[in-house]
Design an enzyme around this catalytic site. Structure first.
Site, short mmCIF file in Angstrom:
data_model
loop_
_atom_site.label_atom_id
_atom_site.label_comp_id
_atom_site.label_asym_id
_atom_site.label_seq_id
_atom_site.Cartn_x
_atom_site.Cartn_y
_atom_site.Cartn_z
N ASP A 78 3.49 -25.20 14.46
CA ASP A 78 4.19 -26.30 14.31
C ASP A 78 4.04 -26.71 12.59
O ASP A 78 3.60 -25.81 11.97
CB ASP A 78 3.49 -27.48 14.81
CG ASP A 78 1.93 -27.62 14.25
OD1 ASP A 78 1.30 -26.45 13.96
OD2 ASP A 78 1.29 -28.57 14.17
N GLU A 144 -1.40 -27.92 15.02
CA GLU A 144 -2.48 -27.75 14.24
C GLU A 144 -2.04 -29.10 13.19
O GLU A 144 -3.19 -29.68 12.71
CB GLU A 144 -2.35 -26.38 13.27
CG GLU A 144 -3.58 -26.13 12.41
CD GLU A 144 -3.43 -26.92 10.95
OE1 GLU A 144 -4.25 -26.71 10.11
OE2 GLU A 144 -2.06 -27.33 10.58
#
Ligand SMILES: [Zn+2]
Length: 393
Positions: A78, A144
């Site tokens: 991400d 994350e």
């Protein structure tokens, strides 16, 4: 050392990943599919673990099945968003152009940290063909950037499956200098329930904003205490733990004693400190305020939620994985980093870990994020070196 060159496939994969919009709130499945399909073509099966809605997945793969244990290459799929940022290029364009430090790949995630994942994938065949006595694992996780949520599922899956990796390299941008420590990031929300009243009748009310302010003052006092008294950990930009309130909401009108208030705050604790104890101190202080509030109205008080708890990370220069990263990067020194990563989660799961990846954190999360081609080439040389490693010591 001769100047390493970047493979065509390495650059192509990095561009392909940057072109996918995997902002944390979006699905990351396009990227996961890209990785899974590439590995499947090489005969490698991926283990996927999913979020509850099955819109996001972690990928774990073993290159060198049958070898006793492996080295994890860990990265997050991400990115942070770019809303409101002044970009001069399309954040999803993945253009290569001259930058302040030479030819560079531009786009969201170029440095943080799609390029590391792309280079790992582009060198998958090399890991498969490697005579190394250890396997290489890919661990690509979701969410994350908003709290290392995906990787917790991935680590739990490894434990349940009895997979015991030798070591982990987290490819966050460190300019390819192995990093052996970072602070933790612990974020909490506090919701204050008071009792509303006309502001001329304050004795019959509990002012949620004022009660919140007292707890905020406590957080501030703790922050000043860390600065004044905490033993220093040299090497960090700020060599002591910090605390900070990031958001506050409360109140509806000037003449209404507010019933509700809410604020969010964080601790960034040194590897030698304990953010959970800090949070316990805040809660205890809030509890000490509650008897007086409940005297006015019994359903008043404080409620706390955890937003994220990313543990600090502390490796060692003498860890075999650190020595390996130093050798592969050609660096003589280790560093500390200011940002949180999944390194502490792997370390706490018993897996020796180091953080080392291409690009600089100063470009991460910024408009016109970039990573230099030179950094990508150095990362690729590092990965080639890993494939040629015969012994981890
Ligand atoms: Zn990152």
């Amino acid at each position: 050392m001769p100047t390493p060159t970047l493979s065509a496939q390495g650059l192509e994969f990095a561009q392909a990943l940057v072109r996918m919009n995997t902002v944390s709130e979006n699905s990351n499945l396009a990227l996961i599919d890209f990785a899974r399909e590439h590995l499947a073509r090489l005969g490698v099966t991926s283990r996927l673990t999913w979020n509850a809605e099955r819109t996001k997945a972690n990928l774990f793969a073993t290159l060198g099945e049958g070898k006793p244990a492996g080295v994890i290459l860990s990265g997050h799929t991400d990115t942070v968003p770019w809303d409101g940022q002044a970009w001069t290029v399309d954040p999803l364009s993945a253009v290569v152009q001259d930058g302040p430090q030479g030819p560079s790949l531009y786009g969201r995630g170029a440095a943080d940290m799609k390029s590391f994942i792309a280079l790992a994938l582009a060198n998958a065949e090399r890991f498969l063909a490697s005579d190394a006595p250890f396997a290489v694992h890919f661990a690509f996780s979701y969410e994350e950037e908003i709290g290392c949520f995906g990787v917790r599922e991935l680590i739990a899956d490894l434990r349940d499956a009895g997979i015991r990796p030798l070591a982990c390299i987290v490819g966050e941008p460190t300019m390819m200098v192995p990093a052996i420590a970072h602070k933790g990031v612990y974020r909490y929300r506090c919701c204050v329930r008071g009792k509303e009243a006309h502001s001329s009748l304050t004795p019959q009310s509990v002012n949620a904003i004022e009660m919140a302010a007292r707890v905020i003052g406590k957080v501030r006092d703790m922050a000043e205490g860390f600065e004044a008294r905490e033993p220093r950990y040299e090497g960090f930009d700020v060599p002591f733990s910090t605390a900070s309130v990031g958001q506050f909401h409360g109140g509806i009108a000037d003449n209404v004693v507010p019933r509700d208030a809410e604020f969010r705050y964080e601790f960034r604790d040194l590897p030698t400190a304990d953010a959970r104890a800090m949070q316990a101190e805040v809660r205890a202080y809030a509890r000490s305020l509650e008897p007086a509030m409940k005297k006015v109205a019994p359903d008043t008080g404080f409620a706390f939620d955890t937003i994220c708890e990313i543990p600090s990370f502390l490796g060692a220069a003498t860890d075999p994985v650190t020595k390996l990263a130093l050798r592969l990067s050609g660096e003589a020194r280790t560093t500390l980093v200011a940002f949180g990563t999944e390194a502490g989660l792997f370390k706490n799961a018993g897996i020796p870990t180091v953080v080392c990846g291409p690009g600089s954190i100063t470009q991460a999360h910024q408009p016109d994020e970039y990573v230099t081609i030179e950094q990508l080439a150095r990362c690729e040389a590092f990965l080639r070196g890993l494939a040629e490693t015969r012994e981890i010591a």
